[in-house]
Scaffold this motif. Structure first.
Motif, PDB file in Angstrom:
ATOM      1  N   GLU A 144       1.604  -1.562   0.209  1.00 38.83           N
ATOM      2  CA  GLU A 144      -0.106  -0.251   0.437  1.00 38.83           C
ATOM      3  C   GLU A 144       1.034   1.281  -0.045  1.00 38.83           C
ATOM      4  O   GLU A 144       1.012   2.069  -0.786  1.00 38.83           O
ATOM      5  CB  GLU A 144      -1.002   0.010   1.463  1.00 38.83           C
ATOM      6  N   SER A 145       1.334   1.210   0.935  1.00 37.70           N
ATOM      7  CA  SER A 145       2.185   2.838   0.595  1.00 37.70           C
ATOM      8  C   SER A 145       3.033   3.239   0.152  1.00 37.70           C
ATOM      9  O   SER A 145       3.590   4.540  -0.914  1.00 37.70           O
ATOM     10  CB  SER A 145       3.328   3.203   2.139  1.00 37.70           C
ATOM     11  N   LEU A 146       4.223   1.836  -0.947  1.00 40.78           N
ATOM     12  CA  LEU A 146       4.952   1.735  -1.950  1.00 40.78           C
ATOM     13  C   LEU A 146       4.636   1.925  -3.244  1.00 40.78           C
ATOM     14  O   LEU A 146       4.666   1.845  -3.853  1.00 40.78           O
ATOM     15  CB  LEU A 146       5.963   1.273  -1.415  1.00 40.78           C
ATOM     16  N   HIS A 147       3.077   1.970  -2.986  1.00 49.22           N
ATOM     17  CA  HIS A 147       1.951   1.340  -4.662  1.00 49.22           C
ATOM     18  C   HIS A 147       2.440   2.156  -4.904  1.00 49.22           C
ATOM     19  O   HIS A 147       2.206   2.296  -6.499  1.00 49.22           O
ATOM     20  CB  HIS A 147       0.488   0.980  -3.830  1.00 49.22           C
ATOM     21  N   GLY A 148       2.583   3.844  -5.087  1.00 47.48           N
ATOM     22  CA  GLY A 148       3.095   4.850  -6.059  1.00 47.48           C
ATOM     23  C   GLY A 148       4.107   4.688  -6.205  1.00 47.48           C
ATOM     24  O   GLY A 148       5.008   6.061  -7.387  1.00 47.48           O
ATOM     25  N   THR A 326     -14.653  -3.744  -0.646  1.00 45.54           N
ATOM     26  CA  THR A 326     -14.676  -5.002  -1.127  1.00 45.54           C
ATOM     27  C   THR A 326     -13.172  -4.645  -1.236  1.00 45.54           C
ATOM     28  O   THR A 326     -12.804  -4.749  -1.107  1.00 45.54           O
ATOM     29  CB  THR A 326     -15.168  -3.975  -2.362  1.00 45.54           C
ATOM     30  N   MET A 328      -9.382  -5.391  -1.528  1.00 43.75           N
ATOM     31  CA  MET A 328      -8.398  -5.366  -2.510  1.00 43.75           C
ATOM     32  C   MET A 328      -6.873  -6.009  -2.109  1.00 43.75           C
ATOM     33  O   MET A 328      -6.543  -5.743  -2.320  1.00 43.75           O
ATOM     34  CB  MET A 328      -8.145  -3.842  -2.085  1.00 43.75           C
ATOM     35  N   THR A 331      -2.118  -6.559  -6.439  1.00 45.85           N
ATOM     36  CA  THR A 331      -1.867  -6.467  -7.788  1.00 45.85           C
ATOM     37  C   THR A 331      -0.699  -6.928  -8.183  1.00 45.85           C
ATOM     38  O   THR A 331      -0.210  -6.752  -7.742  1.00 45.85           O
ATOM     39  CB  THR A 331      -2.130  -4.612  -7.694  1.00 45.85           C
ATOM     40  N   TYR A 333      -0.127  -7.953 -11.709  1.00 40.27           N
ATOM     41  CA  TYR A 333      -0.196  -7.143 -12.862  1.00 40.27           C
ATOM     42  C   TYR A 333       0.466  -7.604 -13.657  1.00 40.27           C
ATOM     43  O   TYR A 333       0.949  -7.872 -14.981  1.00 40.27           O
ATOM     44  CB  TYR A 333      -0.755  -5.860 -13.058  1.00 40.27           C
TER      45      TYR A 333
ATOM     46  N   LEU B  20       6.315  12.133 -11.164  1.00 35.13           N
ATOM     47  CA  LEU B  20       6.057  10.381 -10.620  1.00 35.13           C
ATOM     48  C   LEU B  20       4.591  10.318 -11.846  1.00 35.13           C
ATOM     49  O   LEU B  20       4.878   9.219 -11.927  1.00 35.13           O
ATOM     50  CB  LEU B  20       5.821  10.318  -9.644  1.00 35.13           C
ATOM     51  N   ARG B  23       5.545   9.216 -15.154  1.00 35.23           N
ATOM     52  CA  ARG B  23       6.939   8.595 -15.477  1.00 35.23           C
ATOM     53  C   ARG B  23       6.207   7.247 -15.482  1.00 35.23           C
ATOM     54  O   ARG B  23       6.436   6.272 -15.814  1.00 35.23           O
ATOM     55  CB  ARG B  23       7.809   8.846 -15.046  1.00 35.23           C
ATOM     56  N   GLN B  24       5.353   6.934 -14.189  1.00 35.22           N
ATOM     57  CA  GLN B  24       4.981   5.850 -14.014  1.00 35.22           C
ATOM     58  C   GLN B  24       3.472   5.405 -13.995  1.00 35.22           C
ATOM     59  O   GLN B  24       2.415   4.746 -13.986  1.00 35.22           O
ATOM     60  CB  GLN B  24       4.550   6.200 -12.544  1.00 35.22           C
ATOM     61  N   ASP B  27       1.884   1.767 -14.842  1.00 35.72           N
ATOM     62  CA  ASP B  27       1.812   1.082 -13.683  1.00 35.72           C
ATOM     63  C   ASP B  27       0.698   0.874 -12.617  1.00 35.72           C
ATOM     64  O   ASP B  27      -0.213   0.863 -12.324  1.00 35.72           O
ATOM     65  CB  ASP B  27       3.088   0.898 -12.833  1.00 35.72           C
ATOM     66  N   LEU B  28       0.370   2.906 -12.703  1.00 36.82           N
ATOM     67  CA  LEU B  28      -0.004   3.393 -11.547  1.00 36.82           C
ATOM     68  C   LEU B  28      -1.721   2.677 -11.836  1.00 36.82           C
ATOM     69  O   LEU B  28      -2.397   2.200 -11.596  1.00 36.82           O
ATOM     70  CB  LEU B  28      -0.584   5.096 -11.366  1.00 36.82           C
ATOM     71  N   SER B  30      -2.813   0.158 -13.776  1.00 34.16           N
ATOM     72  CA  SER B  30      -2.642  -1.394 -13.969  1.00 34.16           C
ATOM     73  C   SER B  30      -2.479  -1.375 -12.325  1.00 34.16           C
ATOM     74  O   SER B  30      -3.470  -2.323 -12.204  1.00 34.16           O
ATOM     75  CB  SER B  30      -1.769  -1.492 -13.536  1.00 34.16           C
ATOM     76  N   ARG B  31      -2.384  -0.577 -11.143  1.00 37.39           N
ATOM     77  CA  ARG B  31      -2.886  -0.819  -9.648  1.00 37.39           C
ATOM     78  C   ARG B  31      -3.746  -0.229  -9.089  1.00 37.39           C
ATOM     79  O   ARG B  31      -4.920  -1.431  -8.494  1.00 37.39           O
ATOM     80  CB  ARG B  31      -1.267   0.074  -8.864  1.00 37.39           C
ATOM     81  N   LEU B 311       1.731   8.981  -2.981  1.00 38.78           N
ATOM     82  CA  LEU B 311       1.285   8.599  -3.934  1.00 38.78           C
ATOM     83  C   LEU B 311       1.240   7.221  -3.698  1.00 38.78           C
ATOM     84  O   LEU B 311       0.293   7.240  -4.738  1.00 38.78           O
ATOM     85  CB  LEU B 311       2.001   8.537  -5.190  1.00 38.78           C
ATOM     86  N   GLY B 312       1.670   6.705  -3.243  1.00 36.40           N
ATOM     87  CA  GLY B 312       1.290   6.052  -2.297  1.00 36.40           C
ATOM     88  C   GLY B 312      -0.475   5.735  -1.614  1.00 36.40           C
ATOM     89  O   GLY B 312      -1.065   5.213  -1.460  1.00 36.40           O
ATOM     90  N   VAL B 315      -2.818   5.463  -4.719  1.00 34.28           N
ATOM     91  CA  VAL B 315      -3.366   4.716  -5.038  1.00 34.28           C
ATOM     92  C   VAL B 315      -4.382   4.041  -4.089  1.00 34.28           C
ATOM     93  O   VAL B 315      -4.939   3.247  -4.888  1.00 34.28           O
ATOM     94  CB  VAL B 315      -1.649   3.732  -5.598  1.00 34.28           C
ATOM     95  N   ARG B 319      -8.734   3.215  -5.318  1.00 33.27           N
ATOM     96  CA  ARG B 319      -8.970   1.931  -5.394  1.00 33.27           C
ATOM     97  C   ARG B 319     -10.121   1.237  -4.290  1.00 33.27           C
ATOM     98  O   ARG B 319     -10.177   1.001  -4.305  1.00 33.27           O
ATOM     99  CB  ARG B 319      -7.618   0.858  -4.488  1.00 33.27           C
ATOM    100  N   ASN B 320      -9.805   2.528  -3.421  1.00 36.92           N
ATOM    101  CA  ASN B 320     -10.765   2.478  -2.076  1.00 36.92           C
ATOM    102  C   ASN B 320     -12.210   3.492  -2.939  1.00 36.92           C
ATOM    103  O   ASN B 320     -13.223   3.096  -2.721  1.00 36.92           O
ATOM    104  CB  ASN B 320     -10.569   2.880  -0.948  1.00 36.92           C
ATOM    105  N   ALA B 323     -13.399   1.102  -5.510  1.00 34.97           N
ATOM    106  CA  ALA B 323     -14.536  -0.056  -4.531  1.00 34.97           C
ATOM    107  C   ALA B 323     -15.537  -0.199  -4.233  1.00 34.97           C
ATOM    108  O   ALA B 323     -16.338  -0.682  -3.790  1.00 34.97           O
ATOM    109  CB  ALA B 323     -13.611  -1.031  -4.145  1.00 34.97           C
TER     110      ALA B 323
END
Lengths: 427, 427
Positions: A144-148, A326, A328, A331, A333, B20, B23-24, B27-28, B30-31, B311-312, B315, B319-320, B323
């Motif tokens: 979670e925390s490093l998800h970005g 829901t 989670m 991921t 992918y 960020l 650049r990401q 990935d973002l 997808s997550r 960014l963490g 995400v 996602r919350n 969902a």
């Protein structure tokens, strides 16, 4: 309303979960919004005296699957371990929409995707903070925390037994056998220490960490594994001379679309944050694109710390359930390839017993050069038949290094390849 | 579908968030399961050249509130700081059901409960990982992973500037002024360093940490605060003689139904995990009932690490939202009293310039004894007018110690109370 919990397993961790649930009842109710009630506790053998546990004895059962299947069970906590029947309990629970909390690293590392799929099928939460590094909050920060962010590498010490043994060898100059004996006497090593000292335990954790860090699927068979049984007092002393310590590392790294995961002892510089993680402590060092260098440190095993991780998951899962959230899942992918160990790049410390004759160094150096392995430092000490030549290389592949060592051992002037150890964690 | 983001602030952190996100992007997406799109970026002054940012220049606006109020905005990221108008932007967004991510420690520490209430009213997520210790995943572990445990104490280094200054003083023997000058030259200290060196920054973080750790409400006015400007080279040397280092600590502790939060320099033993957290790094050391001792370590400031934390959160929040999950605010159910600083127990290192006469030690010792402060060690060095007497006490209250010091300064034989420093982190 109450949230009903089925506890599968009542050993060191399970009984601590029961105690914590009891001791923190009021706080847990406040945090979740309703009480947690133990619906049943599955144990292997009935009839054992568990009078020390603050729980109604009628809750014990030997029918784990029956307990999992009970209609009134909302959440299943599995702290037995092993592949079967744990897999059946967990997948059955998840498919029936029951949340599962497990500390089962072996199962997660072997067949994590089947569990994840069952969680998706059943629309249920699957949490497993306790599976890696005990109480250290780790899976949640990674997922979670490093998800970005983009994680490049995770270097960790996730096995307390081997860290204790190598720490003692470093502190006292003892050999492996002696340090293992001490660890056993103190309860830091099990009667059969194979899973720890041969790196099986750490390999399972490496698979879980790599999967989470890189959003891909890594199983235990993808992990290169080497134990610490060959580490000698001389290796430890040699490391000290280089300003390094020997640590039982677990390394997951990503380079483009390829990941590697490996478990082996290695030298790391004393200035590296992992170098001062001693005794039975665990730590996980993360290198991320934007966040930079992070480290998580704490007790990696033991009933209470592991139970703390289980209860953290329990509160999360119970709150999610109450909120009707829901689930989670992590991921997954990215479909990244696994780099074979032979292609993994690192540095090496090679120690050779040589004859102190003119030309030995030149001969040795030419073997390194012939296989494309560049030497960073080389040092010869001792005289006559006691001479030792120590070389530290620049980065080379594991395959290059293996062939080099193979050739070195065939030289007349080299009496013995005393040790080969990887050097990690350049600071 | 896309998730639309309003970014308020485009300084060091904001522009790194933009980079960020760009650049990401893959990935973002997808997550989260859908792309994130920047709806607008509010800045103080328009017309500035921001050509280095990978973003359409038409997105910039000077009307932050207008941007927050736009119907198509799902998530607001506030990285401006300060109390107003940040409070208005954030509460407006939350009340309108928009998720908010903020790094605004000052506002959270002053009026966190108003923000939390707005989040509840609007049914919106409020995340603020970046507010304390930059990229170190901390708030999520505290509010989730350790949710099933009881935290007793959180000792942290959450200000990189002061940690850099004290680290340099330790390494080089320099005084405060010299080390501050070096920190400024390297960009580790701001032109006006008051917020850092006087502890205001750390005090805000202490309030946030204490609130989360103890599930209660602690505001910045509850935090005792002392800066590092009085720390001298002699204090650092004295600490070294005791096997300690001086660190800028932020301590939140709970004892029964009472909590205390304080920020001040203190000596800690070199073996303590916090002692080797040097330079601009931050670390948070947690003592929990079941989990034991944990530490989180990493970069505490800087554009990229802070943006990683933002960014963490992004995400997680996205996602919350996708969902349709009910937001789960931190649990604040405990209504704990604040212990006044005078009642806080700790140990002290007291250094006195004395005349080397017979009876000085007895006189000093009797003053300590008269106020119920028990001495652990006492050491006299030097001769004549150069004599120094150093006492280290057992635990005593801050009030007891203050009175003792006051009385000591009035003794004829004591020429000067050279320094008084707390000693923390008994290992």
């Amino acid at each position: 309303m109450t949230m009903k919990l089925a506890l599968i397993g009542c050993g060191t961790v399970g009984s601590e979960v029961v105690r914590l649930l009891h001791r923190q009842e009021t706080d847990l109710t406040s945090r979740i919004g309703e009480p947690i009630e133990i619906a049943g506790i599955a144990v292997r053998r009935g009839g054992r005296d568990r009078g020390d546990l603050p729980v109604d004895p009628s809750l014990f059962t030997t029918d784990a699957l029956g307990l999992v299947n009970r209609d009134d069970v909302d959440i299943v906590v599995e702290v037995v371990g092993g592949i079967e029947p744990a897999r059946e309990w967990i997948t059955t629970a998840l498919r029936a929409g029951k949340a599962v909390i497990t500390a089962n690293k072996a199962l997660l590392a072997e067949d994590g995707s089947a569990l994840a799929q069952a969680a998706v099928d059943g629309g249920a939460d699957l949490y497993y903070e306790a599976a890696v590094a005990g109480a250290i909050p780790l899976l949640r920060p990674l997922r979670e925390s490093l998800h970005g962010d983009t994680i490049h590498r995770v270097i960790s010490i996730v096995n307390g037994t081997t860290n204790y043994i190598l720490s003692r060898m470093t502190e006292t100059g003892a050999g492996f056998a002696e340090a293992l004996e001490e660890a056993s006497a103190l309860g830091y090593a099990e009667a059969d220490p194979t899973a720890d000292v041969e790196g099986f335990d750490a390999a399972a954790k490496a698979a879980i960490l790599a999967s989470l860090a890189f959003h891909t699927r890594v199983t235990v068979t993808d992990v290169y594994r080497e134990g610490i049984t060959e580490v000698s007092a001389a290796d430890i002393a040699s490391a000290a001379e280089m300003g390094c310590v020997v640590k039982p590392l677990c390394i997951a790294s990503r380079d483009g679309d390829v990941v590697s995961a490996r478990v082996h002892p290695a030298m790391i510089p004393r200035e590296h944050p992992l170098a001062s993680v001693n005794g039975a402590y665990n730590a996980v060092f993360v290198e991320a694109e934007a966040a930079g260098r992070l480290m998580f440190y704490g007790a990696g095993a033991g009933g209470a710390p592991t139970a703390s991780a289980v209860l953290g998951d329990l509160v999360a899962v119970a709150r999610n359930r109450r909120a009707g959230a829901t689930p989670m899942p992590p991921t997954v992918y990215a479909d990244l390839a696994i780099r074979p160990m032979g292609d993994v790049l690192t540095r090496y410390h090679v120690s050779l017993d040589v004859d102190d004759e003119p030309g030995v160094l030149a001969e040795v150096a030419s073997v390194f050069a012939a296989h494309g392995v560049s030497m960073r430092t080389v040092r010869q000490s001792g005289r006559g038949h006691e001479a030792v030549l120590v070389a530290v290389t620049h980065t080379a592949t594991d395959a290059q290094l293996s062939t080099t060592v193979d050739q070195l051992s065939k030289l007349d002037s080299v009496r013995r390849v005393a040790s080969v150890m990887r050097v990690e964690g350049e600071v």
